[in-house]
Design a protein around this motif. Structure first.
Motif, PDB file in Angstrom:
ATOM      1  N   GLU A  64      48.875  63.736 -40.522  1.00 17.25           N
ATOM      2  CA  GLU A  64      50.059  62.902 -40.324  1.00 17.25           C
ATOM      3  C   GLU A  64      51.124  63.628 -39.514  1.00 17.25           C
ATOM      4  O   GLU A  64      52.003  62.991 -38.909  1.00 17.25           O
ATOM      5  N   ASP A  65      51.075  64.970 -39.499  1.00 15.68           N
ATOM      6  CA  ASP A  65      52.072  65.754 -38.768  1.00 15.68           C
ATOM      7  C   ASP A  65      51.712  65.901 -37.292  1.00 15.68           C
ATOM      8  O   ASP A  65      52.453  66.551 -36.537  1.00 15.68           O
ATOM      9  N   TYR A  66      50.606  65.328 -36.876  1.00 17.90           N
ATOM     10  CA  TYR A  66      50.142  65.418 -35.486  1.00 17.90           C
ATOM     11  C   TYR A  66      50.410  64.112 -34.753  1.00 17.90           C
ATOM     12  O   TYR A  66      50.605  63.061 -35.373  1.00 17.90           O
ATOM     13  N   LYS A  87      46.328  71.512 -45.013  1.00 19.67           N
ATOM     14  CA  LYS A  87      47.123  70.386 -45.509  1.00 19.67           C
ATOM     15  C   LYS A  87      46.888  70.165 -47.003  1.00 19.67           C
ATOM     16  O   LYS A  87      47.825  69.894 -47.757  1.00 19.67           O
TER      17      LYS A  87
END
Length: 381
Positions: A148-150, A231
Motif C-alpha cells: 500500500e506504501d508503493y 510489511k
C-alpha cells in the motif's frame, strides 16, 4: 539433566556441527561418488567448488575443489560484471559483480558461497514461518495488500487479484522474460538488478495472463517476498531469518545482499557455507522440526514440496521449491544460477549440496543430473 533419549534426540541435530560417518557405515556404495569425483577433477562439470553428502543425519562426504577465479575471470567483462584485473574498480557493480572473485562465488575471500536462486527457497521458508507466527494470515492474502506504501498506479488490475499462493508457485500472471532470454539487458531480471527500486520495478511490470493460470519463472515475484516479510513483521527478512531460522539451526556465518533501497535480496542474494545449507535440507527432511522446536509447520513443508505445477511425470514446482524427481525417486530441490543445488531425497534420508560457478560461457555437462544419479546409485546397494 537430560535423559539418554533426550540426549540422543538432541545429538541428531547438527546445530553445532555435523556428526561424521562413512559410506560403509551408512550402508552406501561409494563407487558412484568416486566416479563423480574423478569426473569433477577432470573438468567434466566445469568450475565445481564443493560437493557434500548427508545420510541419516550424518556427514559422509564433503569435498572442496580449488578453482583459481582470478585466472578464470581475468579479461571477462559484460552485463554480468568485470573480472579480476579487468575492472578499474571492482566495486563498480557492487555486490552484483558476478565475474569478480571479490564478490562471487565466495564473498570477499570468506567460506560463504553464493546461492543465487536457492535464496528463493529459503525466503519461502520465511513466509512459512511468518504464517506460523501469525504475522501473515494465509497464502490466500492478496499480494498488493502488502504494498500500500508503493505507487500502484501502473499496476494492472489483474495483479490486484493475485494471491501469495500465486506468487509462491510462480503463477503471478506477470509478463517476465528471464528463462527465455540470455543474462543481458533484454532479460527482465537483469533490468531489475539495474533498477533503483526492485519492488517498484516489479509492481510496474505488465501482466500477460490471469494469476494462477500459467507458470512463468519470475525473480521479481521472489523479490516481493522481501517486501511482504518487512510489511508483515516490521523487520527485514535477513533479521527475521536470523531470529527464526539461522539461530535455531546454528547458522552463524552468512552474507545477504541488499538492494539499493535497503531491502534484502530474496531473488538471489544469500551466501552460506555448504554445511549450513545442508541444515536447511535437514530441517525440511524433519518436517520443519529442529531439536524440539517447530521452526515451520509440517504442513508448510508438505505444501512447499508438492507439485503445484507439473511439467512432466517427474518435474514440477512447489512454493519456490523444485520437484526434480529422477528414476522414480522423489527429490525436493533448490536451484541457483551458476550451479548451486540443495537436493533432498526424503525416502532415502539423504541430502546433497553442490556449489559451482559456471557462468563463463564454457560448455559443461550437467552436474545436477550427475549428482542426482550418484546419490540414487549410492543408495541402491
Amino acid at each position: 539433566m537430560l535423559s539418554c533419549n533426550e540426549q540422543k534426540e538432541s545429538n541428531r541435530f547438527p546445530t553445532q556441527a555435523w556428526e561424521t560417518s562413512s559410506f560403509e557405515n551408512e550402508g552406501l556404495n561409494s563407487a558412484p561418488f568416486d566416479d563423480l569425483l574423478n569426473e569433477i577433477e577432470n573438468g567434466v562439470y566445469g568450475n565445481v567448488d564443493q560437493l557434500l553428502l548427508i545420510k541419516n543425519g550424518k556427514l559422509v562426504f564433503d569435498q572442496s575443489f580449488e578453482n583459481d577465479y582470478e585466472k578464470i575471470s581475468k579479461g571477462k567483462s559484460g552485463a554480468l560484471g568485470c573480472g579480476f584485473a579487468t575492472c578499474k574498480d571492482s566495486t563498480i557493480f557492487g555486490d552484483y559483480n558476478y565475474y569478480h572473485p571479490k564478490w562471487h562465488p565466495y564473498y570477499q575471500n570468506q567460506q560463504v558461497h553464493t546461492l543465487q536462486s536457492v535464496t528463493k527457497s529459503i525466503a519461502s521458508i520465511m513466509i512459512g514461518v511468518a504464517i506460523k507466527e501469525g504475522n501473515i494470515s494465509s497464502t490466500d492474502v492478496r499480494v498488493v495488500d502488502f504494498f500500500e506504501d508503493y505507487d500502484l498506479s501502473m499496476a494492472d488490475e489483474s495483479l490486484k487479484t493475485a494471491t501469495l499462493e500465486n506468487l509462491l508457485t510462480m503463477q503471478l500472471g506477470m509478463e517476465w522474460h528471464e528463462m527465455d532470454r540470455p543474462p543481458d539487458s533484454t532479460n527482465t531480471t537483469g533490468q531489475l538488478e539495474q533498477s533503483k527500486d526492485w519492488i517498484q520495478f516489479t509492481l510496474n511490470q505488465p501482466m500477460d495472463t490471469i494469476p494462477g493460470t500459467k507458470w512463468v519463472y519470475n525473480s521479481g515475484a521472489s523479490q516481493l517476498m522481501s517486501g511482504i516479510i518487512k510489511k508483515a513483521t516490521g523487520i527485514y527478512i535477513d533479521e527475521y531469518a536470523e531470529k527464526h531460522l539461522f539461530t535455531p539451526l546454528g547458522i552463524k556465518n552468512y552474507h545477504w545482499k541488499k538492494t539499493p533501497t535497503g531491502y534484502t535480496d530474496t531473488e538471489g542474494g544469500l551466501f552460506l557455507k555448504a554445511q549450513d545449507l545442508a541444515k536447511i535440507g535437514f530441517l525440511m527432511l524433519n518436517n520443519g522440526l529442529w531439536d524440539g522446536q517447530q521452526v515451520i509447520s509440517s504442513d508448510w513443508v508438505k505444501r512447499s514440496t508438492l507439485k503445484h505445477v507439473e511439467f512432466d511425470h517427474e518435474k514440477g514446482y512447489g512454493y519456490q521449491w523444485w520437484r526434480d524427481d529422477q528414476d522414480g525417486i522423489e527429490i525436493w530441490a533448490c536451484h541457483g544460477f551458476g550451479g548451486q543445488y540443495l537436493l533432498v531425497f526424503p525416502k532415502l534420508e539423504t541430502i546433497a549440496v553442490v556449489n559451482s560457478w559456471n557462468i563463463f560461457d564454457e560448455e559443461t555437462e550437467s552436474i545436477l543430473k550427475a549428482a542426482k544419479s550418484a546419490v540414487i546409485q549410492s543408495n541402491s546397494q
